[in-house]
Write a protein that holds these residues in place. Sequence first.
Motif, short mmCIF file in Angstrom:
data_model
loop_
_atom_site.label_atom_id
_atom_site.label_comp_id
_atom_site.label_asym_id
_atom_site.label_seq_id
_atom_site.Cartn_x
_atom_site.Cartn_y
_atom_site.Cartn_z
N THR A 101 -8.05 -3.42 8.64
CA THR A 101 -7.71 -2.89 9.38
C THR A 101 -8.06 -1.62 8.61
O THR A 101 -7.72 -0.48 8.88
CB THR A 101 -6.07 -2.94 9.33
N LYS A 102 -9.08 -2.02 8.63
CA LYS A 102 -10.02 -1.04 7.36
C LYS A 102 -9.32 -0.71 6.77
O LYS A 102 -9.33 1.19 6.55
CB LYS A 102 -10.57 0.11 8.55
N GLY A 103 -8.16 -0.33 6.17
CA GLY A 103 -7.31 0.18 4.83
C GLY A 103 -6.38 0.65 4.96
O GLY A 103 -5.76 1.75 4.63
N GLY A 110 1.12 -1.51 0.12
CA GLY A 110 0.28 -0.34 -0.05
C GLY A 110 1.03 1.62 -0.11
O GLY A 110 2.25 1.47 -0.13
N GLU A 111 0.07 1.97 -0.50
CA GLU A 111 1.55 3.82 -0.62
C GLU A 111 0.98 4.11 0.78
O GLU A 111 0.74 3.83 1.89
CB GLU A 111 -0.29 5.07 -0.96
N ARG A 112 2.23 4.78 1.49
CA ARG A 112 2.29 5.14 2.08
C ARG A 112 1.79 6.96 2.60
O ARG A 112 2.31 7.33 1.86
CB ARG A 112 4.36 5.44 2.40
N TYR A 113 1.59 6.74 4.11
CA TYR A 113 0.97 7.88 4.86
C TYR A 113 1.93 8.93 5.51
O TYR A 113 2.38 7.96 6.50
CB TYR A 113 -0.74 7.84 4.27
N LEU A 115 -3.40 8.19 10.81
CA LEU A 115 -3.05 7.97 11.99
C LEU A 115 -1.88 7.91 12.49
O LEU A 115 -1.30 7.40 13.76
CB LEU A 115 -3.66 6.85 11.90
N GLY A 116 -1.29 8.55 11.86
CA GLY A 116 0.40 8.86 11.98
C GLY A 116 1.23 7.98 10.92
O GLY A 116 0.72 7.99 9.82
N ASP A 117 2.03 8.05 10.93
CA ASP A 117 3.13 7.42 10.02
C ASP A 117 2.54 6.10 10.00
O ASP A 117 2.71 5.16 11.03
CB ASP A 117 4.47 7.15 10.62
N GLY A 118 2.81 5.43 8.23
CA GLY A 118 2.00 4.21 8.10
C GLY A 118 1.78 4.13 7.11
O GLY A 118 2.22 4.70 6.01
N TRP A 119 0.40 2.99 6.89
CA TRP A 119 0.52 3.18 5.13
C TRP A 119 -1.18 2.40 4.72
O TRP A 119 -1.83 2.44 6.40
CB TRP A 119 0.89 1.46 4.52
N GLU A 120 -1.57 2.87 3.69
CA GLU A 120 -3.19 2.79 3.18
C GLU A 120 -2.84 1.48 2.78
O GLU A 120 -2.87 0.82 1.81
CB GLU A 120 -3.43 3.32 1.70
#
Length: 159
Positions: free
Chosen positions: A95-97, A14-17, A21-26
Motif C-alpha cells: 500500500t506504498k507504506g 507500523g507506526e500510527r499516524y 490520508l487521515g487516521d492510519g498506519w505507516e
Amino acid sequence: MSVTVAPDIFDQQGERYEEGLGDGWETSPAFLVETDDQDKAAAALYAAAGRFMSVDQNGKELSPAEMTGDYPQYTPNYVSDVYLTERGPMIVTDTKGELSRGMAERMLLILETELRAQGITAHVTAPPADLFLEDHRIWRPPTETAMHAGADVKAPTNE
C-alpha cells in the motif's frame, strides 16, 4: 466456527499516524491466519487477496468501472500469493507504506467474510517481522491449471 482478529494487528506492523490520508498506519499490511484448517484458510486468503486490490483509501470496494483511473483513488498496487508458513497461510500487500483506517478496516472485513464463508475457526494476526517468505511454499487453488500457474510449470522441450 469463529473468526477473531488480533486487536493490534496494524500497530504490530507500523507506526500510527493521523495526517496524510487521515487516521492510519505507516505500513503495507500482511495478514497471517492461524487455524487448524490450512487449506480452507489459504483459499479464503486467496479470495480476499483478489478483492483487496479494489479497496480504496476510504474503505470502499471499488467496482471494475471505478477502477479505470478516472477517479481519484488510492488502492493497493500489489497483493502477494498465499504463502504457507509454519504458523499458517499468509499474504502481504503493498500500500506504498501508507494504510488508512478505512482501507485497513475494509481489508479485515473482507478477510473475515471469506474465512467465515469457508466455515472454519481462525485467528488473523500480523506475521512475525523476521519471517522470510522465500523459505515458504506458495499455495495454489486446486482448480488452477498449468497455464495459470505460469512460472511454476516448465514447458516440455523437444530434444
